[in-house]
Scaffold this motif. Sequence first.
Motif, short mmCIF file in Angstrom:
data_model
loop_
_atom_site.label_atom_id
_atom_site.label_comp_id
_atom_site.label_asym_id
_atom_site.label_seq_id
_atom_site.Cartn_x
_atom_site.Cartn_y
_atom_site.Cartn_z
N ASP A 33 -8.40 -6.23 -6.80
CA ASP A 33 -8.54 -5.27 -5.71
C ASP A 33 -9.32 -5.95 -4.57
O ASP A 33 -9.71 -7.12 -4.68
CB ASP A 33 -9.25 -4.00 -6.21
CG ASP A 33 -10.66 -4.26 -6.73
OD1 ASP A 33 -11.22 -5.33 -6.41
OD2 ASP A 33 -11.20 -3.41 -7.45
N GLY A 83 -2.53 3.67 -6.77
CA GLY A 83 -3.67 3.69 -5.87
C GLY A 83 -3.74 2.46 -4.97
O GLY A 83 -4.69 2.34 -4.18
N PHE A 84 -2.73 1.57 -5.06
CA PHE A 84 -2.74 0.37 -4.23
C PHE A 84 -1.39 0.22 -3.52
O PHE A 84 -0.34 0.65 -4.02
CB PHE A 84 -3.00 -0.88 -5.08
CG PHE A 84 -4.36 -0.92 -5.71
CD1 PHE A 84 -5.42 -1.49 -5.03
CD2 PHE A 84 -4.57 -0.38 -6.97
CE1 PHE A 84 -6.68 -1.53 -5.60
CE2 PHE A 84 -5.82 -0.41 -7.55
CZ PHE A 84 -6.89 -1.00 -6.88
N LYS A 85 -1.44 -0.40 -2.35
CA LYS A 85 -0.21 -0.70 -1.64
C LYS A 85 0.57 -1.78 -2.39
O LYS A 85 -0.01 -2.70 -2.95
CB LYS A 85 -0.51 -1.19 -0.21
CG LYS A 85 -1.23 -0.20 0.66
CD LYS A 85 -1.54 -0.79 2.03
CE LYS A 85 -2.30 0.20 2.92
NZ LYS A 85 -2.63 -0.39 4.24
N LEU A 108 -6.03 -1.09 -0.92
CA LEU A 108 -5.99 0.32 -1.28
C LEU A 108 -4.97 1.05 -0.43
O LEU A 108 -4.80 0.75 0.76
CB LEU A 108 -7.38 0.95 -1.11
CG LEU A 108 -8.50 0.38 -2.00
CD1 LEU A 108 -9.83 0.97 -1.60
CD2 LEU A 108 -8.19 0.67 -3.47
N GLU A 110 -1.19 3.89 -0.64
CA GLU A 110 -0.10 4.45 -1.43
C GLU A 110 0.90 3.36 -1.80
O GLU A 110 1.11 2.40 -1.05
CB GLU A 110 0.61 5.57 -0.67
CG GLU A 110 -0.30 6.75 -0.35
CD GLU A 110 0.45 7.86 0.37
OE1 GLU A 110 1.70 7.82 0.36
OE2 GLU A 110 -0.20 8.75 0.92
#
Length: 614
Positions: A33, A83-85, A108, A110
């Motif tokens: 992340d 929860g992550f692109k 972070l 959609e």
Amino acid sequence: MKKLMLMLLSVLVLLAVGTAQVQNGQFTGTVTDPSGAAIANAKVSVTNMATNFSVTTTTNQTGLFIAKELPPGTYKITAEAPGFKTLTNGNVPLNAGSIQRVDMKMALGEAKEVVEVSGEAAAVNTEDSKLATTVSSTQLNNLPLNGRNVYDLMQLAPGAVNVTGVDFENGHNTVVNGLREDFNGFLINGVSNKGLSGGVDLVPIQDTVAEFQQLQLNMSAQYGNSAGAINNLVTKSGTNNFHGSVWEYVRNDVFDANEYFLNRQPDPRKDPNGTLCTAGDTSKCFKPALRFNQFGGTFGGPTGKDKLFFFASLQGDRFRTVGTPTTILVESPEFRQAVETAFPNSVAALLYKNFPPTLPGTNPVTLDGYVPGTKSSGSNAVPVVPAGTPNYEGYLCPDNTGSFAPTFATLLGVTAMDQQIMNYDGRPTDPLHGHVPCSLTPPITAGAMGRLLPFQLSSVAIYGSQTGTLGNGNLFNGNEGSFRLDFTPRGSDRIFAQYNYYRQTDQFGPCDTACTRGFTNPQHIQYPGGQASWVHTFSPTVLNEARVGYQQNVNFINTGIPGVPEAGGVQGKFDDGTAGFGSYSGYPQFFKEHIYTYSDMVSISHGNHNFKIG
């Protein structure tokens, strides 16, 4: 017992820890992340951009993903996690036998939002320790290669030395890191292409090679048992688009300057009297032919989109030149005529009449200049004649030549001076080293050959060849082709098979200076072979590859003019350097070898570790 079995298994596994594939490659990396924390259970898809072949895996608890046994090419890597692109990294190259690290840092957002990057990968290989040099297909297409022989690329790597004309082992004239030439190993699609006596068997068509890789140090056991450099070729496969190429390359002596020594040899067709060339008119000198045409094409594409692909190639090589010119001596036309006149039914007359040398020769030496002269003092001196008098005693006296003495007398004649030399007895004044008289002096007779006529000439041995040597060593005469199929019936299976055929013909064959008289040793060489591989994925962490291959080497050398015995010593020459007759006594000669390759390897991923057992 359980402990012993566990130890043996541990040793077997540890020997294969961290090894990459032979003809395939591997992607690995971590998905994190924005803060650098690992993202577990992220979905990672690796897609070949040419064939649309896709492998999907998930990251472990440390964020690590591994995609194994992927064919070389350009890939798109996509990472998805809740929860992550979605992150896409396109145009990432993968080489054969390599482990390419591609780390993915997700933002972070959609999942329907996509972040695209291109070609991001680690510039330095930190995944294994082997020392390797890789040449891509783009470089292959642009580098000048003599005869388009891809194995010349061996000499571009650090530590590689060209030993043409110095080391005569089998290994494509290349020594790597000081190891013997025949220690080099050769693979095509992971299958052995090395003869049982060392060296390359099949030389693939340049336009069929997707990648050339040379490994110099720290290779794993899966690359075979060669102690020198491992030269691994991966051939091209079809894609979802039809593509191909055609070519023709030409070399011709009309574009070349003549060799220095041949600019002293008259061409009988242009200079029958042999005076114009030696006077400086090089256009009248002998210039050997060099004709080389290399032509062919490739074609590949799909037969079923994303499932079945083919790639075919065909190449013809037409080559004709001469062997390496060698300075020799030849008999004069006057001597040949004398032999035919004096002994019309002899083997010598038959040979001289039917097998004259290609070039007539220059700088004549007479019989008187050929035989040794007498000495007026010292060992074996004959003071009754002037010093330096031509001494034919070694041919005419039966004590020296036995039953052949009358034959020499008929050819050379016997003079009063010859009798005087043969009759002289030097033992009363020098019992140890004095001249010993001939026990049976022949009578005076006229010879068929005048002693002041040209007897021996300086020349150059010229004979045809369709196999290159030294600077033209990669050129040959023949045909070759290949056909490859790649099949992906489902995502868990990938199969490929390839057939290669190579046929080389040389109507002259391996020759020595006797071939300047028209003798030939036709040679036929064949290298049929093939490779096949089946990669099956049992789970995202367990994968198996079975690979088989076969290579054949057939070499047949015949005699173009059978029945003529080998007459002449080393390199087809008599003791005095005159060109001999006939083919090597060991011909015809037949050689055939079979090379089988088979292997099975299981790759297992566990945590941050990758094991290979086979």
